[in-house]
Design a protein around this motif. Sequence first.
Motif, PDB file in Angstrom:
ATOM      1  N   THR A 123      51.332  25.495  95.578  1.00 31.44           N
ATOM      2  CA  THR A 123      52.205  26.516  94.996  1.00 31.44           C
ATOM      3  C   THR A 123      52.902  25.942  93.776  1.00 31.44           C
ATOM      4  OG1 THR A 123      54.100  25.891  96.383  1.00 31.44           O
ATOM      5  CG2 THR A 123      52.632  27.622  97.226  1.00 31.44           C
ATOM      6  N   ASN A 124      53.262  26.826  92.855  1.00 39.83           N
ATOM      7  CA  ASN A 124      53.960  26.405  91.641  1.00 39.83           C
ATOM      8  C   ASN A 124      54.620  27.628  91.031  1.00 39.83           C
ATOM      9  OD1 ASN A 124      54.664  25.351  89.007  1.00 39.83           O
ATOM     10  ND2 ASN A 124      53.066  23.799  89.272  1.00 39.83           N
ATOM     11  N   SER A 125      55.821  27.479  90.517  1.00 43.36           N
ATOM     12  CA  SER A 125      56.513  28.598  89.873  1.00 43.36           C
ATOM     13  C   SER A 125      56.103  28.764  88.411  1.00 43.36           C
ATOM     14  CB  SER A 125      58.036  28.409  89.960  1.00 43.36           C
ATOM     15  OG  SER A 125      58.425  27.203  89.321  1.00 43.36           O
ATOM     16  N   ASP A 126      55.256  27.858  87.913  1.00 39.80           N
ATOM     17  CA  ASP A 126      54.768  27.926  86.533  1.00 39.80           C
ATOM     18  C   ASP A 126      53.260  28.191  86.559  1.00 39.80           C
ATOM     19  OD1 ASP A 126      53.461  26.696  84.049  1.00 39.80           O
ATOM     20  OD2 ASP A 126      55.577  26.654  83.486  1.00 39.80           O
ATOM     21  N   ALA A 127      52.846  29.341  86.036  1.00 42.45           N
ATOM     22  CA  ALA A 127      51.441  29.731  86.115  1.00 42.45           C
ATOM     23  C   ALA A 127      50.530  28.797  85.336  1.00 42.45           C
ATOM     24  CB  ALA A 127      51.274  31.164  85.616  1.00 42.45           C
ATOM     25  N   ALA A 128      50.966  28.380  84.150  1.00 35.74           N
ATOM     26  CA  ALA A 128      50.133  27.496  83.339  1.00 35.74           C
ATOM     27  C   ALA A 128      49.905  26.152  84.044  1.00 35.74           C
ATOM     28  CB  ALA A 128      50.768  27.286  81.969  1.00 35.74           C
ATOM     29  N   GLU A 129      50.937  25.629  84.672  1.00 36.04           N
ATOM     30  CA  GLU A 129      50.787  24.378  85.416  1.00 36.04           C
ATOM     31  C   GLU A 129      49.850  24.562  86.604  1.00 36.04           C
ATOM     32  OE1 GLU A 129      54.478  22.681  86.597  1.00 36.04           O
ATOM     33  OE2 GLU A 129      55.187  22.332  84.537  1.00 36.04           O
ATOM     34  N   MET A 130      49.989  25.696  87.294  1.00 41.12           N
ATOM     35  CA  MET A 130      49.099  25.968  88.417  1.00 41.12           C
ATOM     36  C   MET A 130      47.649  25.978  87.966  1.00 41.12           C
ATOM     37  SD  MET A 130      48.777  29.429  90.778  1.00 41.12           S
ATOM     38  CE  MET A 130      48.332  30.441  89.349  1.00 41.12           C
ATOM     39  N   LEU A 131      47.374  26.648  86.848  1.00 40.72           N
ATOM     40  CA  LEU A 131      46.007  26.726  86.349  1.00 40.72           C
ATOM     41  C   LEU A 131      45.491  25.362  85.917  1.00 40.72           C
ATOM     42  CD1 LEU A 131      46.358  30.038  84.315  1.00 40.72           C
ATOM     43  CD2 LEU A 131      45.028  29.724  86.407  1.00 40.72           C
ATOM     44  N   ALA A 132      46.339  24.599  85.271  1.00 39.57           N
ATOM     45  CA  ALA A 132      45.923  23.264  84.829  1.00 39.57           C
ATOM     46  C   ALA A 132      45.615  22.358  86.019  1.00 39.57           C
ATOM     47  CB  ALA A 132      47.020  22.642  83.964  1.00 39.57           C
ATOM     48  N   ASP A 133      46.373  22.516  87.096  1.00 40.21           N
ATOM     49  CA  ASP A 133      46.190  21.656  88.268  1.00 40.21           C
ATOM     50  C   ASP A 133      45.005  22.099  89.129  1.00 40.21           C
ATOM     51  OD1 ASP A 133      48.377  20.147  87.526  1.00 40.21           O
ATOM     52  OD2 ASP A 133      49.768  21.156  88.894  1.00 40.21           O
ATOM     53  N   THR A 134      44.783  23.396  89.257  1.00 40.36           N
ATOM     54  CA  THR A 134      43.765  23.884  90.191  1.00 40.36           C
ATOM     55  C   THR A 134      42.432  24.219  89.535  1.00 40.36           C
ATOM     56  OG1 THR A 134      44.546  26.182  89.984  1.00 40.36           O
ATOM     57  CG2 THR A 134      45.540  24.816  91.725  1.00 40.36           C
ATOM     58  N   ARG A 135      42.426  24.504  88.234  1.00 44.94           N
ATOM     59  CA  ARG A 135      41.208  24.840  87.484  1.00 44.94           C
ATOM     60  C   ARG A 135      40.331  25.849  88.247  1.00 44.94           C
ATOM     61  NH1 ARG A 135      41.458  23.723  82.087  1.00 44.94           N
ATOM     62  NH2 ARG A 135      42.877  21.954  81.863  1.00 44.94           N
ATOM     63  N   PRO A 136      40.850  27.028  88.529  1.00 49.25           N
ATOM     64  CA  PRO A 136      40.096  27.992  89.338  1.00 49.25           C
ATOM     65  C   PRO A 136      38.983  28.670  88.540  1.00 49.25           C
ATOM     66  CG  PRO A 136      42.094  29.006  88.554  1.00 49.25           C
ATOM     67  CD  PRO A 136      42.156  27.559  88.101  1.00 49.25           C
ATOM     68  N   ASP A 137      38.061  29.275  89.260  1.00 46.46           N
ATOM     69  CA  ASP A 137      37.053  30.119  88.620  1.00 46.46           C
ATOM     70  C   ASP A 137      37.665  31.440  88.175  1.00 46.46           C
ATOM     71  OD1 ASP A 137      34.774  28.379  89.162  1.00 46.46           O
ATOM     72  OD2 ASP A 137      35.031  28.975  91.265  1.00 46.46           O
ATOM     73  N   ILE A 138      38.610  31.938  88.973  1.00 51.44           N
ATOM     74  CA  ILE A 138      39.206  33.251  88.739  1.00 51.44           C
ATOM     75  C   ILE A 138      40.715  33.128  88.717  1.00 51.44           C
ATOM     76  CG2 ILE A 138      39.527  35.587  89.718  1.00 51.44           C
ATOM     77  CD1 ILE A 138      36.743  34.986  91.154  1.00 51.44           C
ATOM     78  N   PHE A 139      41.337  33.767  87.748  1.00 55.84           N
ATOM     79  CA  PHE A 139      42.790  33.848  87.664  1.00 55.84           C
ATOM     80  C   PHE A 139      43.180  35.312  87.789  1.00 55.84           C
ATOM     81  CE2 PHE A 139      46.590  33.814  84.549  1.00 55.84           C
ATOM     82  CZ  PHE A 139      47.494  33.655  85.584  1.00 55.84           C
ATOM     83  N   ALA A 140      43.956  35.639  88.826  1.00 64.18           N
ATOM     84  CA  ALA A 140      44.454  37.002  89.012  1.00 64.18           C
ATOM     85  C   ALA A 140      45.966  36.984  88.871  1.00 64.18           C
ATOM     86  CB  ALA A 140      44.060  37.536  90.384  1.00 64.18           C
ATOM     87  N   PHE A 141      46.498  37.899  88.083  1.00 66.97           N
ATOM     88  CA  PHE A 141      47.954  37.970  87.992  1.00 66.97           C
ATOM     89  C   PHE A 141      48.433  39.414  88.059  1.00 66.97           C
ATOM     90  CE2 PHE A 141      46.669  37.870  83.485  1.00 66.97           C
ATOM     91  CZ  PHE A 141      47.446  38.871  82.911  1.00 66.97           C
ATOM     92  N   CYS A 142      49.562  39.573  88.739  1.00 68.04           N
ATOM     93  CA  CYS A 142      50.166  40.887  88.973  1.00 68.04           C
ATOM     94  C   CYS A 142      51.655  40.746  88.691  1.00 68.04           C
ATOM     95  CB  CYS A 142      49.932  41.337  90.402  1.00 68.04           C
ATOM     96  SG  CYS A 142      48.188  41.346  90.896  1.00 68.04           S
ATOM     97  N   THR A 143      51.989  40.819  87.415  1.00 69.43           N
ATOM     98  CA  THR A 143      53.347  40.530  86.958  1.00 69.43           C
ATOM     99  C   THR A 143      53.874  41.685  86.113  1.00 69.43           C
ATOM    100  OG1 THR A 143      52.546  39.480  84.936  1.00 69.43           O
ATOM    101  CG2 THR A 143      52.784  38.068  86.867  1.00 69.43           C
ATOM    102  N   LEU A 144      55.089  41.526  85.601  1.00 71.26           N
ATOM    103  CA  LEU A 144      55.648  42.516  84.698  1.00 71.26           C
ATOM    104  C   LEU A 144      54.754  42.645  83.461  1.00 71.26           C
ATOM    105  CD1 LEU A 144      59.417  41.518  84.880  1.00 71.26           C
ATOM    106  CD2 LEU A 144      58.249  43.346  86.124  1.00 71.26           C
ATOM    107  N   PRO A 145      54.653  43.850  82.892  1.00 69.92           N
ATOM    108  CA  PRO A 145      53.725  44.069  81.772  1.00 69.92           C
ATOM    109  C   PRO A 145      54.041  43.256  80.521  1.00 69.92           C
ATOM    110  CG  PRO A 145      55.100  46.011  82.146  1.00 69.92           C
ATOM    111  CD  PRO A 145      55.316  45.107  83.315  1.00 69.92           C
ATOM    112  N   THR A 146      55.276  42.786  80.397  1.00 71.87           N
ATOM    113  CA  THR A 146      55.653  42.011  79.210  1.00 71.87           C
ATOM    114  C   THR A 146      55.029  40.620  79.188  1.00 71.87           C
ATOM    115  OG1 THR A 146      57.672  41.400  80.401  1.00 71.87           O
ATOM    116  CG2 THR A 146      57.827  43.226  78.839  1.00 71.87           C
ATOM    117  N   LEU A 147      54.401  40.205  80.285  1.00 74.85           N
ATOM    118  CA  LEU A 147      53.862  38.842  80.378  1.00 74.85           C
ATOM    119  C   LEU A 147      52.352  38.769  80.172  1.00 74.85           C
ATOM    120  CD1 LEU A 147      55.841  37.644  83.535  1.00 74.85           C
ATOM    121  CD2 LEU A 147      56.457  37.330  81.126  1.00 74.85           C
TER     122      LEU A 147
END
Length: 336
Positions: free
Chosen positions: A57-81
């Motif tokens: 788990t991580n509160s920073d999405a970019a760090e999570m992606l850098a650490d896990t290097r997933p095939d798929i990134f799904a996000f469900c956040t406020l539209p401003t992001l």
Amino acid sequence: MSNTPKKYTVAIAGLGKRGTHHAEAFSQNPRFQLVGLCDIDQGRMETAAKELGVSYTNSDAAEMLADTRPDIFAFCTLPTLRLELIRAGVEAGVQLIAFEKPMATSTNEALEIMKLLRGADIKSVISYQHRYGQHYQKVKEIIASGAIGRVHTVYGHATGWMLHMMPHLISYMRWYNDEAEAQWVVGQAAGKGKFEDIHSSPDYIAGLIQFENGVRGIVECGEGAPDVPEVDYWWRKCRIGAQGTEGFAEVLTGGGWRAITRDSNGVISGPGGMDYAHDMPPYVQQIADWIDDPAQVHPCNGESAFKGFQIMMAICRSVVQRGRVVLPLGPGEPEL
């Protein structure tokens, strides 16, 4: 050689109601493995991680992606992001990004998002999962069969406001019209109260859409749009359908389907309702299918969503310019 299908790794940012729907659907499908969760609410994130059996788990999405290097990134956040998270996914080298509508909050942002995705050759899907509902599917079946004759009008309306509802309406209208290209729109709007909402929108907005196959589209959203009294909750008060030379067929997001066809001898109808438990599994399965085989393009793909988004933004532009707006759209005026 093993014939076992590849399992794709998934990282998810945003664990509210919709993010949880995505996380559960991915976790329940054997083609996927959740490898990371992200949310700014620590308690919510820890609860989800425990329930889904995810260790990272991580509160920073970019760090999570850098650490896990997933095939798929799904996000469900406020539209401003949207843009910053798309950029983070691109930088992490994911194969596919799945995210919520609206795909952007302006034409210029949408153009930048598509530039990033196309430049990195990353697939994208937008959450128009209602199309998997049995009532939505039934209306498509009736229209496609020719039972209502030649389609001349597609329509959609909802009492919810534009950025919440119009992307859905236009997506399903385009589906019922065989994904025909839009040529031009005219629009009108009224009221500024909802500009303060995170899904900033006019209080009411309506548009006429001319499609290249001769079909006319009519779409309305917000306070003043036709009500759907058969349905008791605003998110489900959507009516989408088509009129033809020999009848009509329409779906109510929260109230089944109905039609008159050349052979029906009156109104026919059937069940169906907004149901994430039913709609999300095929939505995520087709993500695996598309990565497996590029020819199996996901029906909610980003290129199609972008065309629908342009229609909505063209309606807004027509309101400001007080005239007909031709598609596709170029950049909008710079913000002051």
